[in-house]
Motif scaffolding. Structure first.
Motif, PDB file in Angstrom:
ATOM      1  N   MET A   1       5.372   5.763  -3.869  1.00 14.72           N
ATOM      2  CA  MET A   1       4.128   5.060  -4.155  1.00 14.72           C
ATOM      3  C   MET A   1       3.849   5.125  -5.650  1.00 14.72           C
ATOM      4  O   MET A   1       4.234   6.078  -6.310  1.00 14.72           O
ATOM      5  CB  MET A   1       2.976   5.725  -3.391  1.00 14.72           C
ATOM      6  N   ARG A   2       3.158   4.095  -6.138  1.00 10.93           N
ATOM      7  CA  ARG A   2       3.000   4.002  -7.588  1.00 10.93           C
ATOM      8  C   ARG A   2       1.706   3.288  -7.929  1.00 10.93           C
ATOM      9  O   ARG A   2       1.338   2.320  -7.258  1.00 10.93           O
ATOM     10  CB  ARG A   2       4.198   3.229  -8.157  1.00 10.93           C
ATOM     11  N   ILE A   3       1.036   3.786  -8.972  1.00 12.69           N
ATOM     12  CA  ILE A   3      -0.148   3.085  -9.465  1.00 12.69           C
ATOM     13  C   ILE A   3      -0.015   2.887 -10.980  1.00 12.69           C
ATOM     14  O   ILE A   3       0.740   3.607 -11.644  1.00 12.69           O
ATOM     15  CB  ILE A   3      -1.471   3.844  -9.161  1.00 12.69           C
ATOM     16  N   ARG A   4      -0.756   1.932 -11.493  1.00 13.58           N
ATOM     17  CA  ARG A   4      -0.750   1.682 -12.941  1.00 13.58           C
ATOM     18  C   ARG A   4      -2.191   1.733 -13.440  1.00 13.58           C
ATOM     19  O   ARG A   4      -3.111   1.254 -12.773  1.00 13.58           O
ATOM     20  CB  ARG A   4      -0.129   0.312 -13.235  1.00 13.58           C
ATOM     21  N   MET A  64      -4.319  -0.023 -10.627  1.00 11.33           N
ATOM     22  CA  MET A  64      -3.769  -0.975  -9.665  1.00 11.33           C
ATOM     23  C   MET A  64      -2.648  -0.304  -8.884  1.00 11.33           C
ATOM     24  O   MET A  64      -1.820   0.389  -9.453  1.00 11.33           O
ATOM     25  CB  MET A  64      -3.233  -2.209 -10.385  1.00 11.33           C
ATOM     26  N   THR A  65      -2.637  -0.522  -7.567  1.00 11.67           N
ATOM     27  CA  THR A  65      -1.522  -0.012  -6.772  1.00 11.67           C
ATOM     28  C   THR A  65      -0.345  -0.954  -6.999  1.00 11.67           C
ATOM     29  O   THR A  65      -0.505  -2.177  -6.971  1.00 11.67           O
ATOM     30  CB  THR A  65      -1.886  -0.002  -5.281  1.00 11.67           C
ATOM     31  N   GLU A  66       0.839  -0.392  -7.240  1.00  8.77           N
ATOM     32  CA  GLU A  66       2.033  -1.236  -7.410  1.00  8.77           C
ATOM     33  C   GLU A  66       2.900  -1.213  -6.156  1.00  8.77           C
ATOM     34  O   GLU A  66       3.906  -1.902  -6.068  1.00  8.77           O
ATOM     35  CB  GLU A  66       2.836  -0.768  -8.633  1.00  8.77           C
ATOM     36  N   ALA A 117      -0.477  10.258  -1.630  1.00  9.94           N
ATOM     37  CA  ALA A 117       0.443  10.915  -0.681  1.00  9.94           C
ATOM     38  C   ALA A 117       1.543  11.663  -1.420  1.00  9.94           C
ATOM     39  O   ALA A 117       2.261  11.081  -2.231  1.00  9.94           O
ATOM     40  CB  ALA A 117       1.051   9.871   0.246  1.00  9.94           C
ATOM     41  N   GLY A 118       1.656  12.963  -1.208  1.00 13.38           N
ATOM     42  CA  GLY A 118       2.674  13.794  -1.858  1.00 13.38           C
ATOM     43  C   GLY A 118       2.213  14.377  -3.185  1.00 13.38           C
ATOM     44  O   GLY A 118       2.745  15.384  -3.633  1.00 13.38           O
ATOM     45  N   GLY A 119       1.238  13.765  -3.824  1.00 16.30           N
ATOM     46  CA  GLY A 119       0.785  14.210  -5.148  1.00 16.30           C
ATOM     47  C   GLY A 119       1.498  13.426  -6.238  1.00 16.30           C
ATOM     48  O   GLY A 119       2.554  12.828  -6.001  1.00 16.30           O
ATOM     49  N   PHE A 120       0.922  13.405  -7.435  1.00 13.40           N
ATOM     50  CA  PHE A 120       1.540  12.681  -8.554  1.00 13.40           C
ATOM     51  C   PHE A 120       2.756  13.461  -9.058  1.00 13.40           C
ATOM     52  O   PHE A 120       2.697  14.682  -9.215  1.00 13.40           O
ATOM     53  CB  PHE A 120       0.528  12.422  -9.673  1.00 13.40           C
ATOM     54  N   SER A 153       4.288   8.837  -7.166  1.00 14.00           N
ATOM     55  CA  SER A 153       4.025  10.032  -6.365  1.00 14.00           C
ATOM     56  C   SER A 153       5.338  10.765  -6.119  1.00 14.00           C
ATOM     57  O   SER A 153       6.425  10.201  -6.279  1.00 14.00           O
ATOM     58  CB  SER A 153       3.379   9.644  -5.045  1.00 14.00           C
ATOM     59  N   VAL A 154       5.218  12.023  -5.726  1.00 13.46           N
ATOM     60  CA  VAL A 154       6.375  12.828  -5.316  1.00 13.46           C
ATOM     61  C   VAL A 154       6.932  12.188  -4.044  1.00 13.46           C
ATOM     62  O   VAL A 154       6.165  11.765  -3.174  1.00 13.46           O
ATOM     63  CB  VAL A 154       5.912  14.275  -5.024  1.00 13.46           C
ATOM     64  N   GLU A 155       8.263  12.118  -3.927  1.00 13.57           N
ATOM     65  CA  GLU A 155       8.820  11.434  -2.759  1.00 13.57           C
ATOM     66  C   GLU A 155       8.671  12.225  -1.471  1.00 13.57           C
ATOM     67  O   GLU A 155       8.438  11.661  -0.402  1.00 13.57           O
ATOM     68  CB  GLU A 155      10.282  11.074  -3.006  1.00 13.57           C
ATOM     69  N   ALA A 156       8.802  13.540  -1.565  1.00 15.34           N
ATOM     70  CA  ALA A 156       8.695  14.367  -0.359  1.00 15.34           C
ATOM     71  C   ALA A 156       7.236  14.439   0.085  1.00 15.34           C
ATOM     72  O   ALA A 156       6.375  14.851  -0.691  1.00 15.34           O
ATOM     73  CB  ALA A 156       9.223  15.766  -0.654  1.00 15.34           C
TER      74      ALA A 156
END
Lengths: 330, 244
Positions: A1-4, A64-66, A117-120, A153-156
């Motif tokens: 997950m990713r945000i800008r 923004m969510t990417e 989710a997972g943390g940054f 975000s962290v993948e795990a």
């Protein structure tokens, strides 16, 4: 997950619960100012309590969510909105990719925490992901967030997070019916701060102590993540010894040469040489993290045994909450 | 907040700092004897950690011991009704059971320093104030052996003792907005090295090319309490060509 980051706001940094192991090298704890809100935002989406979040100061920020994103937020600095739609706090919220989320002013506090989710997924520096700007360490390149920064975000992710995400995933913004009532953890009067008398308590004049424990004190403009200068009746001393510099910690209230008080906060120095009148109870330190210049607070003394008991009870309640959320999605 | 056991022969008394820490107070003076005692006991604590121990912070007359209260309260082998009691009992016992070895085997660290000029803008002012030549200031400053009493203020900043009283100089009336990392300065009876670029009011007499603080190193700070320090004069070319 990713945000800008579309609009960074006045001070937005990556924080977790702090950097505890390098105090002897004068590396401050840092971490979130309101750790209770961080933990609630993390618990809500099944994250570890210590997962890295964004600490926003006041409002006027936007991201923004990417990708499709699972978030939660808590704190009193702002309300999250997508256009006119208010995003509810203290619960898991699914936000579809390419949604622009604004932070809109909430006058009741100063800081808002966004968990993902997972943390940054910023690198861990000296055992923490917290940003300490003075030394340019931790967080996102050791600095506050700027326009255009992209945060993944962290993948795990935990099994609980994965289930919440799959249940909420849809075409639109979606959230659970339940939420965590952060208010349950807050005292009726959030401006009454419990303190434990500190080692130099008896260095102060009896009347000064009466004033300290009864009169209002106001956060001055000279207040930041390092500490708050408090305006109010000066605290006079009867013992005028010099104190040799010794360890201090977030929540320590020092009295400077002119009798004014400084409440040390997350980015405070690890040692100090001013006499200390009191230590804010750990359970009430998150309340202080929501204060802003001009806010008035009162102090109430409790014993250190009582402060410790309150702390342990709080940790127990948070543990029960964590288990309840995990069990809900077993 | 009085000591829990009878404290007639105690080398320290404990007091509550926060839910996460207590402080052991050894005394109220700055002395090499105290430094050795504190460094010695600090090593002992770190070699014999208790459940929940996080870190310890030595200072001039104290050691503060930080812990995770949840782990401490769950440690049944630590006697006491609350964390403060459990940890202070443990540390008192540790002190009773062990002969505290004053730590005399300190590491000597050499700080190459380029004095004066653009690297030490206040050298001439300091010399003039004491009616010394700049060379005399450099000699006085670089011939002493200093002791690190504690690390505080900003990451890696060492409080050094042992400067010649002849060099004692008040701080600048107006602090500089930014002081480059590595600057060597004097404030009152103290000398020190700025590990990071920060604002500051110390009189700057030189600069070292060494990196005092680097978060990517296992031991991020170059100096630690108990170390000995000497300054070694180097020239501009040596400074510019210096490799860590």
């Amino acid at each position: 997950m990713r945000i800008r980051i579309i609009k960074p706001g006045i001070l937005s940094t990556i924080q977790d619960l702090g950097r505890n192991l390098y105090l002897s090298q004068a590396v401050p704890v840092s971490g979130a100012m309101d750790t209770l809100s961080v933990r609630i935002a993390n618990l809500a989406i099944g994250n570890d309590d210590n997962a890295a979040v964004i600490e926003f100061t006041y409002a006027d920020a936007e991201f923004m969510t990417e990708t499709d994103t699972l978030i939660a937020y808590a704190g009193d600095g702002a309300i999250l909105q997508v256009g006119e739609l208010v995003i509810p706090a203290e619960k898991p919220v699914f936000i579809p990719a390419y949604t622009s989320v604004q932070l809109v002013n909430n006058p009741s506090g100063s800081r808002t925490y966004l968990s993902i989710a997972g943390g940054f997924g910023v690198p861990e520096i000296l055992g923490s992901r917290s940003t300490f700007i003075t030394a340019a360490i931790g967080g996102f390149n050791g600095r506050s967030l700027q326009l255009g920064d992209t945060l993944s975000s962290v993948e795990a992710i935990s099994p609980t997070t994965a289930i919440i995400f799959s249940l909420l995933k849809s075409e639109n913004i979606n959230h659970t019916a339940w939420s965590i009532a952060r208010r349950m953890f807050l005292p009726a009067d959030t401006k009454r701060i419990r303190v434990v008398p500190a080692h130099e308590f008896s260095w102060f004049h009896g009347l000064a102590i009466v004033n300290f424990l009864s009169l209002p004190y106001t956060l001055s403009m000279n207040s930041n993540r390092m500490g708050y200068h408090l305006d109010g009746e000066p605290i006079t001393r009867i013992i005028k010894n010099e104190l040799l510099s010794t360890a201090v910690t977030p929540g320590t209230i020092q009295v400077t040469g002119n009798g004014s008080m400084v409440l040390l906060m997350a980015d405070c120095q690890t040692t100090g040489g001013y006499p200390r009148i009191a230590q804010v109870a750990a359970i009430d330190l998150p309340l202080c993290g929501q204060l802003k210049p001009g806010d008035t607070i009162y102090f109430e003394d409790i014993s250190h045994q009582n402060a410790e008991m309150l702390y342990i009870e709080r940790e127990h309640e948070l543990q029960q909450l964590r288990e309840a959320i995990q069990q809900k999605y077993l | 907040m009085q000591p829990l056991t009878d404290s007639t022969n105690k080398v320290f008394t404990a007091y509550y700092l926060s839910e996460h820490a207590l402080t052991l107070e050894f005394g109220h003076e700055i002395s090499e004897d105290m430094l050795q005692k504190i460094t010695g006991f600090n090593i002992l604590i770190n070699q014999n950690p208790f459940p929940g121990f996080r870190t310890s912070v030595p200072a001039y007359g104290t050691i503060s011991v930080f812990y995770d209260p949840i782990k401490v309260i769950q440690a049944d082998d630590l006697p006491g009704v609350d964390c403060y009691e459990k940890v202070s009992n443990y540390l008192n016992q540790l002190s009773d059971d062990s002969e505290i070895q004053p730590n005399t085997s300190s590491i000597l660290i050499t700080i190459p320093t380029c004095y004066g000029g653009e690297y030490g803008e206040d050298l001439e002012e300091v010399a003039a104030l004491h009616h010394l030549s700049t060379n005399e200031v450099i000699n006085l400053h670089s011939s002493a052996i200093y002791k690190v009493y504690m690390i505080g203020f900003v990451p890696g900043f060492a409080y050094l003792g042992g400067m010649s009283a002849q060099l004692a100089t008040p701080r600048k009336p107006t602090p500089r907005k930014i002081i480059p990392a590595g600057s060597v300065g004097i404030a009152g009876m103290q000398t020190g090295i700025y590990p990071l670029a920060t604002p500051g009011g110390w009189q700057l007499i030189g600069r070292t090319p060494l990196t005092l603080f680097d978060a990517t190193r296992t031991q991020p700070t170059l100096l630690k309490a108990g170390d000995q320090v000497v300054f070694k004069p180097i020239d501009h070319h040596q400074f510019e060509n210096y490799r860590d």
